[in-house]
Design an enzyme around this catalytic site. Sequence first.
Site, mmCIF file in Angstrom:
data_model
loop_
_atom_site.group_PDB
_atom_site.id
_atom_site.type_symbol
_atom_site.label_atom_id
_atom_site.label_comp_id
_atom_site.label_asym_id
_atom_site.label_seq_id
_atom_site.Cartn_x
_atom_site.Cartn_y
_atom_site.Cartn_z
ATOM 1 N N GLN A 71 -0.070 43.296 12.578
ATOM 2 C CA GLN A 71 0.385 44.562 12.393
ATOM 3 C C GLN A 71 1.328 44.502 10.967
ATOM 4 O O GLN A 71 1.564 43.595 10.595
ATOM 5 C CB GLN A 71 1.421 45.001 13.688
ATOM 6 C CG GLN A 71 2.193 44.073 13.805
ATOM 7 C CD GLN A 71 2.753 44.014 15.522
ATOM 8 O OE1 GLN A 71 2.555 44.822 16.120
ATOM 9 N NE2 GLN A 71 3.589 43.241 15.739
ATOM 10 N N ASP B 173 11.342 42.115 19.506
ATOM 11 C CA ASP B 173 12.526 42.343 18.851
ATOM 12 C C ASP B 173 13.731 41.782 19.282
ATOM 13 O O ASP B 173 14.952 41.881 18.614
ATOM 14 C CB ASP B 173 12.623 43.672 18.640
ATOM 15 C CG ASP B 173 12.412 45.006 19.893
ATOM 16 O OD1 ASP B 173 12.814 44.232 20.975
ATOM 17 O OD2 ASP B 173 11.952 45.633 19.622
ATOM 18 N N ALA C 30 -0.431 38.008 26.007
ATOM 19 C CA ALA C 30 0.225 38.187 27.150
ATOM 20 C C ALA C 30 -1.084 38.133 28.003
ATOM 21 O O ALA C 30 -0.830 37.500 29.128
ATOM 22 C CB ALA C 30 0.962 39.650 27.433
ATOM 23 N N ASP D 57 6.989 45.390 28.042
ATOM 24 C CA ASP D 57 7.572 46.084 26.941
ATOM 25 C C ASP D 57 6.606 46.273 25.892
ATOM 26 O O ASP D 57 6.727 45.716 24.651
ATOM 27 C CB ASP D 57 8.838 45.400 26.305
ATOM 28 C CG ASP D 57 9.709 46.469 25.455
ATOM 29 O OD1 ASP D 57 9.078 47.568 25.248
ATOM 30 O OD2 ASP D 57 10.483 45.850 24.551
#
Length: 540
Positions: A224, A278, A370, A388
């Site tokens: 990304q 984050d 994941a 999340d």
Amino acid sequence: MGVAGMLYEYALASIGNNMMGSSHEQIFVIIGLMMFAMGIGAAVQRKLSGPVLDLFIAAELALALLGGMSCLIAYAAYGYTAGYEVVLYALALAIGFLVGLEVPLLIRINESHADALRTNLGDILSMDYVGSLVGALLFAFVLLAKVPLPQIALAAGVVSALVAAAGLVYFRKLVERPRTLGFGCVCVLAVLAIGWVYADRWVVSIEQRTYEDPIVFRETSVYQHVVLTQRGDHLRMYINGHLQFSSRDEAVYHELLVHAPLALAEQHARVLILGGGDGLALREVLEHPGVREVVLVDIDPVITRLASEQPRLIQANRAAFADARVAVADSAGITPGEPMSVTRPSTLASEYWSDREYDLASVRVLHLDAEVFLREVPIEPFDVVICDFPDPKSIATAKLYSVGFYRRLASRLAEGGVISVQSSSPWHAPLVFSSIGLTLEEAGFATLPYHHNVPSFGDWGFHLAWRPTDRALPPTVEAMRERIANLTRLHARADVLTPAVLTASFAFPEGWIDTGNETVRPNTQMRPVLVEYHRRSWRK
């Protein structure tokens, strides 16, 4: 030629993903357009008369200039025009057309050198296909992780220009306009060299036009494009052009996501955070005194490195990654291999440690998909799981909201365990919100939806999920609602979330998440309906 053509194709598709944030759409559409245009180019070359060598060299130079500058042109269109999609698709068609000219013209040139047509075709096509494979592997495993996309396209442009120059030198006695084409080679290489030198400066200047606040950090990872902007104390993070959080109100989101399951689970010792690189969800988890062990799984090491090294993000996550006991491992280092420290305590981090005890929880960070983590990494069950993830706007993220994924997640949940899932906006995207809840139920969970206003995003939704057969938890949704209403304390630090606010967040006005007459389906990997639901909801 095959290497350069593949690099043009993938670089332009990746730029489209970064600008528009929909990887499956842009990659598929751009590759499809380029393949279509290649067919047009192959057909048109039949009508081209004149010296074939001159035509081939001219086509290579045009491809070198247009393909090499394509990413910079696309960025400029993104920063300065409203119709950047048109420019992006026009570039795909033009580059595809020129690539489509290459092989047929080369076959025509080689007619006098090959013994038979089948030899001519076999030699040239096999080399082109081998080159395409080399280009694809080079892009995926070497260039994408180390070289910015504009420079990848510029390097491919240099390759095409050198092909033209090599043809000009080798066939110099047969080329009819050697001086003109030689001058063209010099000019194209000069333009590409200037583009290489100034690319970073131009891209930063262009990209800044698309953000309200000054850019303080930007980096493109394998997965990304990440941008941090800041004005005063206001910090924002964007991924592929989409806002991920604002420091002014991210506590609302993260306190609801984290403290709801922590308050309702029977135990809190082991916590799994999926996504959340984050460190903001980790910050909230570490506020809870019952937490003893945290595993955070985020696929992108750029995000966790940013969150552990950038002072602005360290301030936001209160040095969640700066503890020397935090360990990180990539997918190759999980078994075997010792984890390595992310960073040592910094002066900035100590500001948040002075009045805290940090001997309660150990944190392990894994850079891993994941789904791969749930499927392949053996580990003890968790008391709380926090999902999340970014919104399911692409196939890559939609799989993390699938029935199969949630079933694997259920097998990693301890007795009395509770899951929370960020679920997009129930107001702006009711189809997405409803489908996530239905998917959890299809996987065998009992669910409770909840929501709250996050000013930067509007009304935002979540789902609590637990196994209805779990004897340690209330057996029905109504009993769980009663348990929520009886909560007297939460461990949220910012005082945004109180027991009364949490209780109220489970109430929805009548018709709030109405999906009309449409039948909502659960999301599966074989039928990722969430991608279409997301596209339709957010483009209204």
